[in-house]
Write an enzyme that holds these catalytic residues in place. Structure first.
Site, PDB file in Angstrom:
ATOM      1  N   ASP A   1       2.600  -6.167   7.421  1.00 58.38           N
ATOM      2  CA  ASP A   1       1.387  -5.364   7.544  1.00 58.38           C
ATOM      3  C   ASP A   1       0.196  -6.291   7.314  1.00 58.38           C
ATOM      4  OD1 ASP A   1      -0.800  -3.666   7.175  1.00 58.38           O
ATOM      5  OD2 ASP A   1       0.488  -2.026   6.501  1.00 58.38           O
TER       6      ASP A   1
ATOM      7  N   ARG B   1     -13.192  -3.676  -7.108  1.00 58.51           N
ATOM      8  CA  ARG B   1     -12.752  -4.570  -6.039  1.00 58.51           C
ATOM      9  C   ARG B   1     -13.921  -4.913  -5.122  1.00 58.51           C
ATOM     10  NH1 ARG B   1      -8.477  -2.496  -1.489  1.00 58.51           N
ATOM     11  NH2 ARG B   1     -10.249  -1.172  -1.039  1.00 58.51           N
TER      12      ARG B   1
ATOM     13  N   PHE C   1       0.848  -1.181   0.000  1.00 54.15           N
ATOM     14  CA  PHE C   1       0.000   0.000   0.000  1.00 54.15           C
ATOM     15  C   PHE C   1       0.894   1.246   0.000  1.00 54.15           C
ATOM     16  CE2 PHE C   1      -2.888   3.072   2.053  1.00 54.15           C
ATOM     17  CZ  PHE C   1      -4.002   2.890   1.255  1.00 54.15           C
TER      18      PHE C   1
ATOM     19  N   TYR D   1     -10.294  -0.962  11.179  1.00 51.88           N
ATOM     20  CA  TYR D   1     -11.563  -0.485  10.596  1.00 51.88           C
ATOM     21  C   TYR D   1     -11.954  -1.272   9.354  1.00 51.88           C
ATOM     22  CZ  TYR D   1      -7.975   2.170   8.116  1.00 51.88           C
ATOM     23  OH  TYR D   1      -6.846   2.523   7.431  1.00 51.88           O
ATOM     24  N   LYS D   2     -11.086  -2.187   8.903  1.00 51.99           N
ATOM     25  CA  LYS D   2     -11.410  -3.005   7.729  1.00 51.99           C
ATOM     26  C   LYS D   2     -12.163  -4.252   8.203  1.00 51.99           C
ATOM     27  CE  LYS D   2      -7.734  -0.869   5.079  1.00 51.99           C
ATOM     28  NZ  LYS D   2      -6.311  -0.834   4.769  1.00 51.99           N
TER      29      LYS D   2
HETATM   30  C1  LIG Z   1      -5.622   0.529   4.716  1.00 56.27           C
HETATM   31  C2  LIG Z   1      -4.140   0.491   4.733  1.00 56.27           C
HETATM   32  C3  LIG Z   1      -3.387   1.540   5.290  1.00 56.27           C
HETATM   33  C4  LIG Z   1      -4.035   2.783   5.818  1.00 56.27           C
HETATM   34  O1  LIG Z   1      -3.301   3.396   6.831  1.00 56.27           O
HETATM   35  P1  LIG Z   1      -3.995   4.440   7.809  1.00 56.27           P
HETATM   36  O2  LIG Z   1      -2.892   5.074   8.545  1.00 56.27           O
HETATM   37  O3  LIG Z   1      -4.944   3.664   8.675  1.00 56.27           O
HETATM   38  O4  LIG Z   1      -4.759   5.410   6.966  1.00 56.27           O
HETATM   39  C5  LIG Z   1      -2.002   1.393   5.338  1.00 56.27           C
HETATM   40  N1  LIG Z   1      -1.392   0.298   4.854  1.00 56.27           N
HETATM   41  C6  LIG Z   1      -2.096  -0.722   4.297  1.00 56.27           C
HETATM   42  C7  LIG Z   1      -1.380  -1.930   3.788  1.00 56.27           C
HETATM   43  C8  LIG Z   1      -3.491  -0.638   4.195  1.00 56.27           C
HETATM   44  O5  LIG Z   1      -4.167  -1.616   3.616  1.00 56.27           O
END
Ligand SMILES: *Cc1c(COP(=O)(O)O)cnc(C)c1O
Length: 397
Positions: A184, A356, A113, A209-210
């Site tokens: 992660d 998605r 990400f 939150y996911k």
């Molecule tokens: C959703 C996601 C994030 C988002 O990070 P936030 O700090 O919560 O906005 C970061 N890394 C990955 C791999 C994600 O899927």
């Protein structure tokens, strides 16, 4: 056996919605509404500052962390909550780098990400010691792990395609080459069984939150393996990670164990929502969730390929090689997703051309999969996406 009828009844779903975006923002757990109201009225309202001790607020980053530990195969007292995932990536990577002071390479992949890569770029730049962020294709990660790598930093499940890395094998290879791992789990926690202890992972981070349904912006978690707990230097050395925060000492001393990864005042209202959301996982076995998720994603792929030939699969075909989400490519992907959302089928769009869909067995079953496929078929066959309103991009896609 997990009772998916019971878990389904624990979520609020708006009328007429087929929700296939729980991989981005989980729906509202019914109990969260009452729990947050009670926290606000009875604790904040009535107890005022006495809530820190009297209502156990100060311990919540740890008690909620222990509940998440069960879902990610972590040992007790190795997980703590706080901040956002991006900050937790910073913390984990910075601490991991210090464990390998002689090495200069951070290895990641281009399926990670962007925020994780941005955080790494920012951190390495401010350290200013000649660090290099090496970003390779996901398939090339294994071969790229060599004895120059200080830290292997990967997201287990690719946010676009759902491709799943082999955490155990890659961690073993990293260790064989003398590197530290940062995993992660943003699209893994609550989506599939994770075995941090079994894989020997060094650091792990994730958001809630996911798939964990903690609500927009709910706090992230960080895991530190037991063997690093007492040697890890927290680089975000805030007062609540201090050994004795209320002595107001002027010199920082790291707290015991995982407490040192705390930074500042915990978000108690958000933790109340998350703690309530985690009730839905009581009695849920991750193996059952995984089996259902593979059935649902297999069914979705088979039906789409049969009925919507203009969509091109952008996820691994083998269920064992993907997480709990599926994406398809189409040149008009953005407009197609807007047309679907307008008709109650909610997924999302990821640039440049992927639509998605996330599959979350706690509240999604075969009926939702078939309803979504029927709507996707209709939107494509009748070109319902071809309307000016669907072509204009919104701020959040
Ligand atoms: C959703 C996601 C994030 C988002 O990070 P936030 O700090 O919560 O906005 C970061 N890394 C990955 C791999 C994600 O899927």
């Amino acid at each position: 056996m997990t009772d998916f009828n019971k878990t389904r009844s624990q979520f609020h779903m708006p009328e007429g919605v087929v929700y296939l975006d729980g991989n981005s923002l989980g729906p509202l757990p019914v109990s969260a509404k009452a729990r947050v109201s009670a926290m606000i009225a009875d604790e904040w309202g009535e107890m005022l500052i006495k809530g820190w001790n009297g209502a156990g607020w100060m311990k919540q980053p740890r008690s909620v962390g222990d509940r998440i530990a069960r879902l990610i195969g972590a040992e007790k007292d190795t997980v703590v909550m706080g901040d956002t995932l991006s900050l937790k990536v910073h913390q984990a990577l910075a601490s991991a780098l210090e464990l390998k002071p002689a090495r200069r390479v951070v290895l990641s992949d281009n399926g990670n990400f962007p925020s994780d890569l941005y955080i790494a770029q920012g951190l390495l730049k401010s350290l200013d010691r000649g660090y290099v962020l090496k970003v390779v294709d996901p398939e090339e990660v294994e071969d790229a792990i060599d004895d120059q790598v200080a830290v292997l930093m990967l997201t287990e499940v690719d946010y676009r395609t759902g491709r799943l890395h082999d955490m155990k094998a890659l961690t073993a290879k990293a260790h064989a080459k003398g590197a530290i791992t940062v995993w992660d789990l943003a699209h893994s926690a609550g989506a599939l069984p994770v075995d941090l202890a079994g894989a020997g992972a060094d650091f792990a981070v994730g958001c809630t939150y996911k798939y964990l349904n903690g609500g927009p912006g709910s706090p992230a978690f960080i895991y530190v393996a037991p063997q690093h707990l007492e040697t890890t230097r927290p680089t975000l050395s805030g007062w609540l990670g201090h050994e004795a925060p209320f002595e107001f000492d002027l010199e920082y001393r790291p707290g015991a164990g995982i407490d040192r990864m705390r930074v500042g005042t915990p978000p108690i209202i958000a933790l109340a929502a998350l703690d309530a959301a985690l009730d839905a996982w009581d009695g849920v076995e991750m193996e059952d969730v995984r089996k259902r998720s593979m059935e649902l994603t297999d069914l979705f792929i088979a039906e789409i390929e049969k009925r919507c030939p203009s969509l091109v699969l952008n996820s691994p075909r083998d269920a064992m090689k993907r997480g709990s989400q599926v994406s398809f490519r189409h040149a008009q992907g953005y407009a197609i997703m807007q047309a679907l959302i307008a008709r109650g089928v909610i997924g999302d769009f990821r640039a440049p051309d992927s639509i998605r869909f996330g599959f979350t067995p706690l509240y999604i079953g075969e009926a939702e999969v078939m309803a979504a496929v029927a709507m996707i078929e209709k939107v494509l066959n009748e070109r319902l996406w071809d309307a000016p309103a669907y072509l204009k991009k919104a701020e959040v896609t």
